[in-house]
Write a protein that holds these residues in place. Sequence first.
Motif, PDB file in Angstrom:
ATOM      1  N   ALA A  19       0.835  -1.198   0.000  1.00  0.00           N
ATOM      2  CA  ALA A  19       0.000   0.000   0.000  1.00  0.00           C
ATOM      3  C   ALA A  19       0.876   1.257   0.000  1.00  0.00           C
ATOM      4  CB  ALA A  19      -0.955  -0.047   1.184  1.00  0.00           C
ATOM      5  N   GLY A  20       0.740   2.117   1.026  1.00  0.00           N
ATOM      6  CA  GLY A  20       1.467   3.371   1.036  1.00  0.00           C
ATOM      7  C   GLY A  20       2.966   3.186   1.101  1.00  0.00           C
ATOM      8  N   PHE A  21       3.696   4.024   0.370  1.00  0.00           N
ATOM      9  CA  PHE A  21       5.156   3.929   0.371  1.00  0.00           C
ATOM     10  C   PHE A  21       5.782   5.314   0.315  1.00  0.00           C
ATOM     11  CE2 PHE A  21       4.148   3.856  -4.192  1.00  0.00           C
ATOM     12  CZ  PHE A  21       5.083   4.731  -4.723  1.00  0.00           C
ATOM     13  N   GLN A  22       7.089   5.343   0.580  1.00  0.00           N
ATOM     14  CA  GLN A  22       7.869   6.580   0.557  1.00  0.00           C
ATOM     15  C   GLN A  22       9.257   6.275   0.032  1.00  0.00           C
ATOM     16  OE1 GLN A  22       8.250   8.386   4.423  1.00  0.00           O
ATOM     17  NE2 GLN A  22       9.924   9.719   3.829  1.00  0.00           N
ATOM     18  N   ILE A  23       9.729   7.081  -0.918  1.00  0.00           N
ATOM     19  CA  ILE A  23      11.109   6.989  -1.375  1.00  0.00           C
ATOM     20  C   ILE A  23      11.957   7.865  -0.453  1.00  0.00           C
ATOM     21  CG2 ILE A  23      12.720   7.339  -3.281  1.00  0.00           C
ATOM     22  CD1 ILE A  23      10.339   7.115  -5.186  1.00  0.00           C
ATOM     23  N   LEU A  24      12.938   7.269   0.198  1.00  0.00           N
ATOM     24  CA  LEU A  24      13.787   7.988   1.138  1.00  0.00           C
ATOM     25  C   LEU A  24      14.884   8.751   0.395  1.00  0.00           C
ATOM     26  CD1 LEU A  24      14.200   5.187   3.827  1.00  0.00           C
ATOM     27  CD2 LEU A  24      12.456   6.982   3.703  1.00  0.00           C
ATOM     28  N   LYS A  25      15.578   9.621   1.112  1.00  0.00           N
ATOM     29  CA  LYS A  25      16.662  10.396   0.504  1.00  0.00           C
ATOM     30  C   LYS A  25      17.745   9.489  -0.066  1.00  0.00           C
ATOM     31  CE  LYS A  25      16.048  14.574   3.306  1.00  0.00           C
ATOM     32  NZ  LYS A  25      16.670  15.500   4.292  1.00  0.00           N
ATOM     33  N   SER A  26      17.945   8.330   0.547  1.00  0.00           N
ATOM     34  CA  SER A  26      18.951   7.383   0.077  1.00  0.00           C
ATOM     35  C   SER A  26      18.569   6.721  -1.237  1.00  0.00           C
ATOM     36  CB  SER A  26      19.157   6.299   1.136  1.00  0.00           C
ATOM     37  OG  SER A  26      17.975   5.525   1.289  1.00  0.00           O
ATOM     38  N   GLY A  27      17.303   6.821  -1.609  1.00  0.00           N
ATOM     39  CA  GLY A  27      16.792   6.096  -2.762  1.00  0.00           C
ATOM     40  C   GLY A  27      16.095   4.813  -2.375  1.00  0.00           C
ATOM     41  N   ASN A  28      16.269   4.360  -1.126  1.00  0.00           N
ATOM     42  CA  ASN A  28      15.528   3.197  -0.663  1.00  0.00           C
ATOM     43  C   ASN A  28      14.040   3.513  -0.594  1.00  0.00           C
ATOM     44  OD1 ASN A  28      17.931   1.849  -0.420  1.00  0.00           O
ATOM     45  ND2 ASN A  28      17.970   1.845   1.808  1.00  0.00           N
ATOM     46  N   ILE A  29      13.232   2.463  -0.614  1.00  0.00           N
ATOM     47  CA  ILE A  29      11.784   2.623  -0.629  1.00  0.00           C
ATOM     48  C   ILE A  29      11.194   1.881   0.567  1.00  0.00           C
ATOM     49  CG2 ILE A  29       9.674   2.285  -1.964  1.00  0.00           C
ATOM     50  CD1 ILE A  29      11.736   1.911  -4.403  1.00  0.00           C
ATOM     51  N   VAL A  30      10.463   2.594   1.402  1.00  0.00           N
ATOM     52  CA  VAL A  30       9.753   1.994   2.530  1.00  0.00           C
ATOM     53  C   VAL A  30       8.293   1.825   2.129  1.00  0.00           C
ATOM     54  CG1 VAL A  30       8.985   2.307   4.908  1.00  0.00           C
ATOM     55  CG2 VAL A  30      11.322   2.901   4.269  1.00  0.00           C
ATOM     56  N   VAL A  31       7.746   0.622   2.290  1.00  0.00           N
ATOM     57  CA  VAL A  31       6.372   0.355   1.880  1.00  0.00           C
ATOM     58  C   VAL A  31       5.647  -0.411   2.974  1.00  0.00           C
ATOM     59  CG1 VAL A  31       7.018  -1.806   0.694  1.00  0.00           C
ATOM     60  CG2 VAL A  31       4.931  -0.578   0.011  1.00  0.00           C
ATOM     61  N   THR A  32       4.349  -0.152   3.114  1.00  0.00           N
ATOM     62  CA  THR A  32       3.526  -0.887   4.059  1.00  0.00           C
ATOM     63  C   THR A  32       3.007  -2.169   3.410  1.00  0.00           C
ATOM     64  OG1 THR A  32       1.564   0.368   3.427  1.00  0.00           O
ATOM     65  CG2 THR A  32       2.834   1.181   5.296  1.00  0.00           C
ATOM     66  N   ASN A  33       2.952  -3.216   4.197  1.00  0.00           N
ATOM     67  CA  ASN A  33       2.500  -4.538   3.763  1.00  0.00           C
ATOM     68  C   ASN A  33       1.220  -4.865   4.527  1.00  0.00           C
ATOM     69  OD1 ASN A  33       2.392  -7.189   2.756  1.00  0.00           O
ATOM     70  ND2 ASN A  33       3.886  -7.942   4.240  1.00  0.00           N
ATOM     71  N   TRP A  34       0.112  -4.262   4.086  1.00  0.00           N
ATOM     72  CA  TRP A  34      -1.202  -4.422   4.727  1.00  0.00           C
ATOM     73  C   TRP A  34      -1.602  -5.883   4.717  1.00  0.00           C
ATOM     74  CZ3 TRP A  34      -6.036  -5.802   2.587  1.00  0.00           C
ATOM     75  CH2 TRP A  34      -7.175  -5.419   3.306  1.00  0.00           C
ATOM     76  N   GLN A  35      -2.286  -6.326   5.785  1.00  0.00           N
ATOM     77  CA  GLN A  35      -2.563  -7.752   5.935  1.00  0.00           C
ATOM     78  C   GLN A  35      -4.040  -8.111   5.970  1.00  0.00           C
ATOM     79  OE1 GLN A  35      -0.161 -10.405   6.109  1.00  0.00           O
ATOM     80  NE2 GLN A  35       1.078  -8.751   5.245  1.00  0.00           N
ATOM     81  N   GLY A  36      -4.932  -7.141   5.779  1.00  0.00           N
ATOM     82  CA  GLY A  36      -6.349  -7.490   5.728  1.00  0.00           C
ATOM     83  C   GLY A  36      -7.192  -6.626   6.642  1.00  0.00           C
ATOM     84  N   HIS A  37      -8.510  -6.651   6.394  1.00  0.00           N
ATOM     85  CA  HIS A  37      -9.450  -5.863   7.193  1.00  0.00           C
ATOM     86  C   HIS A  37      -9.636  -6.469   8.580  1.00  0.00           C
ATOM     87  CE1 HIS A  37     -10.566  -3.409   3.764  1.00  0.00           C
ATOM     88  NE2 HIS A  37     -10.827  -4.497   3.052  1.00  0.00           N
TER      89      HIS A  37
END
Length: 319
Positions: A241-259
Amino acid sequence: MKNCCFALLFLMAFGLSGCKPSRPSGGEQSGTPPKQLLLRDEGLSQLSYVDLAHPEKNWYVPIPNGRDLQLVGRGRVLVGTGDGYEEHDIKTGNKVSELNIFKGTIAARRLRNGNTLLTGLNWQGKEGIVLVEVGEGGSVIKTINYPGFSYVRLVRETATDTFLITSDDTVFEGKSDGTIIWRAKLNYPKKGQHAWQAVRLADGRTLVSGGFSANLQILAPDGTLKDTLGGPSEVHPYFYAGFQILKSGNIVVTNWQGHGEEMGAKGTQLLEYSPMGQLVWSWQQDPARFSSIQGVIILDGLDLDRPHGEDKDGKLTPF
């Protein structure tokens, strides 16, 4: 990644260089972990602040159902709600402002011009995807309509004043007059994807979190799939789902698991990948505090007094 040459080009797009093995050996790996996190938990309808170095500063507050979160300056974070949006103080979690007169809102985003863009579907008397730009107090400045769509999640304002919009297995770029100037299909035929978020990179490629494809997809300017980032199986990839590209170029992303409220023991719900596709850091949520994380902002190095949006490299930058 498919090959080292392509990975090198991708790294250059993020301002990095070098060529390393393309896949992790599995599990959490070494790296410099973030220390301050804003997290949106869909399962619990909760907004949280987590300071890994100073847990005594952590807070957890209930919020209405909705989508997206964004730094909007003055030490505040904006969250979309089903009626508009709320703003919360990042130090305390307290609600300090709200707009709640637009029932049917799916997501909210503060624009560079200071107005707020609300997203809805078959809404405000129009069919398809509807974007309503509102001023402070809720006055309607502009309504934008993209008919012919039956699904929508997040909208991102690009550096060229267009909008990147995710709609199930499709991501498209639209102008403020309702014209669609670019469109691409995500690649994952097994189930409906429910693509979540898209940002444009400096070289014209587009990075998309693929929802149930359980990966991040990299699309070429012509819309073809160039590569994916995801895994390993140990983190139980389910819905990116939601993600962010960090200054380093790495990408942090959420791994949603269900309602629901009982998902906190499932999966590893915060993952950081290098542009090469290596899992370089992960954060295991406390199931007593979290259920299913949907959105993230890594606050380290960001100026909380200024609003932020994605720049020409796809990274959060003050405006």
